[in-house]
Design an enzyme around this catalytic site. Structure first.
Site, mmCIF file in Angstrom:
data_model
loop_
_atom_site.group_PDB
_atom_site.id
_atom_site.type_symbol
_atom_site.label_atom_id
_atom_site.label_comp_id
_atom_site.label_asym_id
_atom_site.label_seq_id
_atom_site.Cartn_x
_atom_site.Cartn_y
_atom_site.Cartn_z
ATOM 1 N N GLY A 367 0.822 -1.197 0.000
ATOM 2 C CA GLY A 367 0.000 0.000 0.000
ATOM 3 C C GLY A 367 0.852 1.240 0.000
ATOM 4 N N GLY A 370 2.129 5.652 4.720
ATOM 5 C CA GLY A 370 1.287 6.297 5.708
ATOM 6 C C GLY A 370 -0.038 5.631 5.985
ATOM 7 C CB VAL A 371 -2.022 2.947 4.495
ATOM 8 C CG1 VAL A 371 -2.305 3.902 3.366
ATOM 9 C CG2 VAL A 371 -0.996 1.899 4.071
ATOM 10 C CE LYS A 373 3.458 -0.063 3.400
ATOM 11 N NZ LYS A 373 3.040 1.350 3.342
ATOM 12 C CB THR A 374 5.748 -0.012 9.877
ATOM 13 O OG1 THR A 374 6.321 0.054 8.561
ATOM 14 C CG2 THR A 374 6.824 -0.430 10.864
ATOM 15 C CB SER A 690 -5.250 1.839 -17.183
ATOM 16 O OG SER A 690 -4.225 2.613 -16.579
ATOM 17 C CE LYS A 733 -5.724 2.984 -12.402
ATOM 18 N NZ LYS A 733 -5.861 2.328 -13.705
#
Length: 836
Positions: A367, A370-371, A373-374, A690, A733
Site C-alpha cells: 500500500g 502512511g496507511v 503497514k509497519t 489503462s 483510482k
C-alpha cells in the site's frame, strides 16, 4: 688582570669565555669543557692566584668564532677552582659563580674577547617574613617532589635544597638542576627579583611534575598489563601441570567449563551440538592470545544465545486479539480478519490436542506510505502475544546482510535474520521485513534471492546462515513484509507471500483516524494533557481537503502537529488557550490552502480529458491534452510516455479514423492536420494501457469540438474493436478521484467485481459508471453536441499547466492481471449512481 676580592668587588674589565648551551648562575659550582683556540689562550694567560673570568652564553650555539655582538650581555663573573688539561688538547674546568655582571663594551677581541664589566645586583624584594618563608617552602617542596620522581636527579639534591634559606640562592640552585632550555635559563639569570625568579621556576616545576606523573602512570599501566599477562601465563601453565599430575588434563574448568555447561543447557539440535562440541575442542587447544580464539568464542556465544527451543507460550485468545487490533487501527478489516482466522486455527488445534503446528503465514502488506503497514505489525505481535522483530531492507545490496558472512576472517557476523531472532529471544516472533520492494542488487549478490529460502515455508525450517553454518528452524516465525508496490518484487519472491492490499483512506476514515489516534498522540507529544486542546471535525476536514492530498495519514499527522505547536506557543506567551481548534485557527496555523479542485479550470476547452492513474503512493488524476496543428496527419506524443501508452494512442487514432463518420468527425481533419497528444508533468515517466480511454476521449474532443465534462474522470484499456478492457487498482483510482473533488468515474464493466473493495460511504458519494464500449465512453464523457465542426479556435493547441492534483510518485498508469475477467460474456453497461 685586576683581582676581585671575595667581598664582591668586581674589576672594571675581564676576559670573557663564551659558552655554548650553558648558563652559569652565581653561587653555583659547575664544570665546563673548553676546546676552542681563543678560549684555550685565555686560560693560558690566567694568573696562578685569583683566577677570575666572565662567562656569557652565545646567541648562536653553532658559531665558533664569536665577538661582543654574538653573546648575551648579561652573564656571571666566576672563579676558576680547578683546571685539568687532557691529552686531546681540551681543558676541563670547575668554576664557581660569584656575581651577576653586565658586559658594557668590548675592549678587544684578540687574542680573546675582553670587555668592560659592571656588577648587576638583584633588586631586593619587599617580602614579609611569612611570605618569604611560604615562597621558600613551596619551592623546596616542589623541587623535592621532582627529585623523587625524576630518575636522573640524585636524592642528595633534595636534602641540599632543604638547607638553603636564601630565596636568590635557592632560585639559582633549582634553575641549575631542573630541565630547562638555554633560553629559559638565560631569562632566569636576567630577572632582577628573586621573587620573580622563584615564581617562574614554580611554573616550570609544576609542568615538569605533571609530565613525570603522567609518564610514571603510563609506565605503571604498561608494567601492570605485562605483569598480568605473564602472571596469567604462569598460573595457566601451573594449572596445566597440576592437572597433568592428577590426570585431569581434560577436565572442565574456568571459562571453558562455563561455556560447555551453557552448550549442554541450550538444547541444541544434533548437528548444532556436534558443531559446538567440535569448536569447543578447538578452542581448548588454541592459545588464548590467538586471533582464532576470539572468532571461536564469538561463534559459540552466538550458538548458545539463539532461542533454539524458546517459544511464546500461552493459550490463544481470539476475542482479545481482535479487540487489540481494533483498538490500534481503524478499518483494515481484511487484514484483521486474516489474523483472526489464523489465530482461530491455532486455538482449535490447541483445544483438540494437536501439538504439531502448521506453517506460519507469510503476509505481504502492499500500500501507499502512511496507511499503517509497519505499525500494524506491532499490533499483530501484541494481539498474538509474541515478541516483535523488525529489519529494514530498503537500500540493502549485500546478500550477506540476509545470509551472514562466512567465518573466514575476524569481524564476520551473522545476517540480519538471525541477529533479530537472537534479540527477540524467541523462535516464533512476529518478524517484519520492511520495504521489501526497495532491495537492490550488485556485485555483492542479490538479497531478494537470499530471501527466497527465508520466506519459503517448505525451506525455512532448515535455514542455514553462512556464519552459523548449521540449520535453524524459521518455520515458527510469522514473517510480515511491507511494500509500496509489487512491480519491483521478483516474481519468485512474490509467489511465496500472501499479498494483502492496504489502499488509501477515504475522507471519513481519515477523520476517524485523526480523532481516535492522531490528535491524542500529538497532544502527548507536545506536552498537552488529554482534553486540553481539541480539534473540531470541520477543522480536520479542512486540513484533509485543503492542506493534504495523500493516500495515507502521514502528512495529516504533520499538519495536526503544526496546529498543536501553535497552541503550545500561545500558552508559552501567556495567551488564553481556547480548547477547540476551529477552521479559523487552522488557517492561521497552516497558512494558505495548498490544494485546489481545479478540474473545471483545466477542462475549459475541447481536447482535454481527465484520467486516473495508479502510483506507489496511491491513486491520482492526470490530464491528457490533445491539439490539432497543420500538418500531414502525423501523431505526436509527448510527456515521457512509455511504449504501451504510445500504442494505446495509436490504437485510439485508428479507431477514430475508422469511425469518423459515425462520430461526426470530418475525415479531412486527419489528412491536413497533425494530432499532438501531451500528458503534463513531463518530467515523470508514464506507462500502462489503462490510459487508453482517456487518450481517445481527448482526441475525440478536439476532433468533434465537444469539450469533455469537467466532473468526469475515466480509466480503461481500449481495443481496435471499440471494447473497454478491465484494469487494476480500481479502489486506489476511485480514492484519487475523490480526493481531487471528482464525483463521477467511468470504469470498465469487467471491473464490477472490484467495486466491492470500495468503502460503502465512498460509493454513496461517488457515481460509478460501468462501460464496456468506446461509444458509451464518449456519450458519458463528452458534452452534448452544440452543432458545427471543430472551429480553428477549438483546434488551437492546449497550453500545458501543472497538475493541480499534486501528483507524487512515478505517475505511471498501471493495470493488474485481468485475464480472468476478460473471458466473461459482454454485458450491457450498468450505470450505478450512488451505488451502495
Amino acid at each position: 688582570m685586576p683581582a676581585a676580592n671575595l667581598a664582591g668587588a668586581v674589576p672594571s674589565h675581564l676576559p670573557v669565555l663564551p659558552l655554548k648551551s650553558t648558563v652559569v648562575f652565581p653561587r653555583i659550582f659547575i664544570p665546563l669543557s673548553v676546546g676552542r683556540r681563543r678560549s684555550l689562550t685565555l686560560l693560558d694567560d690566567l694568573p696562578g692566584a685569583e683566577r677570575h673570568i666572565a662567562v656569557a652564553t652565545q646567541l648562536d650555539e653553532t658559531a665558533e668564532e664569536v665577538g661582543f655582538k654574538d653573546v648575551h650581555h648579561i652573564g656571571a663573573m666566576v672563579r676558576v677552582q680547578h683546571m685539568l688539561k687532557l691529552p686531546d688538547g681540551t681543558v676541563q674546568l670547575a668554576v664557581l659563580g660569584l656575581r651577576r655582571i653586565k658586559l658594557v663594551s668590548a675592549m678587544g677581541e684578540e687574542p680573546y674577547l675582553t670587555c668592560r664589566v659592571e656588577m648587576l645586583p638583584e633588586t631586593p624584594d619587599s617580602l614579609t617574613p611569612i611570605e618569604r618563608e611560604a615562597l621558600l617552602r613551596r619551592a623546596i617542596t616542589s623541587f623535592q617532589q621532582l627529585v623523587t620522581l625524576s630518575p636522573h636527579l640524585p636524592a642528595e639534591l633534595a636534602s641540599a635544597a632543604g638547607a638553603i634559606d636564601d630565596p636568590l640562592h635557592l632560585a639559582y640552585y633549582i634553575a641549575n638542576h631542573i630541565r630547562l632550555t638555554t633560553e629559559q635559563r638565560q631569562e632566569i639569570l636576567e630577572m632582577d627579583s628573586a621573587k620573580a625568579k622563584l615564581e617562574r621556576l614554580l611554573g616550570n616545576l609544576s609542568h615538569e611534575l605533571e609530565v613525570l606523573e603522567l609518564g610514571r602512570k603510563i609506565q605503571s599501566q604498561a608494567e601492570e598489563q605485562m605483569g598480568k599477562a605473564q602472571r596469567e601465563y604462569f598460573l595457566r601453565e601451573q594449572l596445566k601441570a597440576i592437572q597433568r599430575e592428577l590426570g585431569e588434563m581434560d577436565s572442565e574448568h574456568g571459562e571453558l567449563s562455563e561455556l560447555r555447561e551453557r552448550i549442554e543447557k541450550a538444547g541444541l539440535p544434533a548437528e548444532a551440538q556436534r558443531e559446538a562440541d567440535r569448536e569447543l575442542a578447538r578452542l581448548e587447544r588454541i592459545p588464548s592470545a590467538s586471533p582464532e580464539s576470539s572468532v571461536i568464542r564469538t561463534y559459540l556465544e552466538l550458538i548458545v544465545s539463539l532461542p533454539w527451543n524458546t517459544s511464546t507460550g500461552g493459550e490463544v485468545d481470539v476475542v482479545k486479539a481482535r479487540q487489540i487490533l481494533d483498538d490500534d487501527h481503524y478499518d483494515l478489516d481484511k487484514v484483521k480478519q486474516r489474523i483472526v482466522e489464523h489465530l482461530a486455527v491455532r486455538r482449535l488445534k490447541q483445544q483438540r490436542g494437536l501439538t504439531e503446528r502448521g506453517r506460519e503465514p507469510i503476509l505481504c502488506f502492499v500500500g501507499p506510505p502512511g496507511v499503517g503497514k509497519t505499525s500494524l505489525g506491532h499490533s499483530i505481535a501484541r494481539a498474538m502475544g509474541r515478541k516483535f522483530a523488525r529489519a529494514s531492507l530498503g537500500g540493502v545490496h549485500d546478500e550477506a546482510e540476509i545470509r551472514g558472512h562466512r567465518r573466514t576472517y575476524i569481524g564476520a557476523m551473522p545476517g540480519r535474520i538471525l541477529q533479530a531472532i537472537r534479540r527477540a529471544e524467541s523462535n516464533d516472533p512476529v518478524f517484519m521485513l520492511d520495504e521489501v520492494d526497495k532491495i537492490g542488487s550488485d556485485w555483492r549478490g542479490d538479497p531478494s534471492s537470499a530471501l527466497l529460502e527465508v520466506l519459503d515455508p517448505e525451506q525455512n525450517k532448515d535455514f542455514r546462515d553462512n556464519y552459523l553454518d548449521v540449520p535453524f528452524d524459521l518455520s515458527k516465525v510469522m514473517f510480515i513484509t511491507t511494500a509500496n508496490t509489487l512491480e519491483t518484487i521478483p516474481a519468485a519472491l512474490r509467489d511465496r507471500m500472501e499479498v494483502l492490499h492496504l489502499s488509501g483512506y477515504t475522507e471519513e476514515e481519515k477523520v476517524q483516524i485523526a480523532e481516535r489516534f492522531l490528535v491524542p498522540k500529538q497532544l502527548g507529544a507536545h506536552g498537552l494533557r488529554a482534553g486540553e486542546v481539541g480539534v473540531s471535525e470541520d477543522a480536520l476536514r479542512l486540513i484533509i481537503r485543503q492542506y493534504t492530498r495523500e493516500a495515507g495519514v502521514r502528512n495529516l499527522e504533520r499538519e495536526i502537529a503544526s496546529v498543536m505547536r501553535r497552541a503550545v506557543a500561545e500558552i508559552a506567551v501567556g495567551k488564553r488557550l481556547r480548547r477547540v481548534v476551529d477552521v479559523k485557527r487552522v488557517r492561521a496555523a497552516l497558512g494558505k490552502r495548498r490544494f485546489h479542485d481545479d478540474v473545471a479550470e483545466r477542462i475549459d476547452r475541447p481536447g482535454v480529458a481527465t484520467g486516473l492513474v495508479w502510483t506507489p503512493t496511491g491513486g491520482e488524476i492526470v490530464f491528457v491534452e490533445a491539439a490539432l496543428t497543420p500538418g500531414k496527419g502525423e501523431l505526436r506524443l509527448t510527456g515521457q510516455l512509455g511504449d504501451v501508452m504510445k500504442e494505446s494512442a495509436s490504437a485510439a487514432l485508428s479507431y477514430l479514423k475508422d469511425r469518423a463518420a459515425d462520430l461526426g468527425i470530418d475525415p479531412s481533419l486527419f489528412e491536413k492536420n497533425d494530432i499532438h497528444v501531451h500528458v503534463p508533468a513531463g518530467a515523470q515517466p508514464k506507462e500502462g494501457p489503462s490510459a487508453g480511454v482517456t487518450v481517445l476521449t481527448a482526441m475525440a474532443s478536439i476532433l468533434t469540438g465537444r469539450p469533455a465534462r469537467d466532473d468526469v474522470a475515466m480509466t480503461g484499456e481500449i481495443t481496435l474493436r471499440g471494447k473497454v478492457l478491465p484494469i487494476g487498482g480500481v479502489k486506489e483510482k476511485v480514492l484519487g478521484a475523490h480526493r481531487a473533488g471528482i464525483r463521477r468515474v467511468l470504469l470498465p464493466a469487467h471491473n464490477e467485481a472490484d467495486l466491492d473493495d470500495i468503502p460503502a460511504d465512498l460509493r454513496k458519494q461517488m457515481e460509478l459508471v460501468l462501460v464496456e464500449s468506446i461509444d458509451q465512453v464518449l456519450r458519458e464523457a463528452l458534452t452534448p453536441r452544440a452543432g458545427g465542426r471543430v472551429s480553428p479556435a477549438a483546434a488551437a493547441p492546449v497550453v500545458a499547466r501543472s497538475n493541480g492534483a499534486g501528483r507524487s510518485g512515478s505517475g505511471k498508469f498501471s493495470r493488474k492481471s485481468g485475464a480472468g475477467t476478460r473471458a466473461r460474456a459482454t454485458r450491457r453497461p450498468v450505470k450505478t449512481p450512488r451505488r451502495s
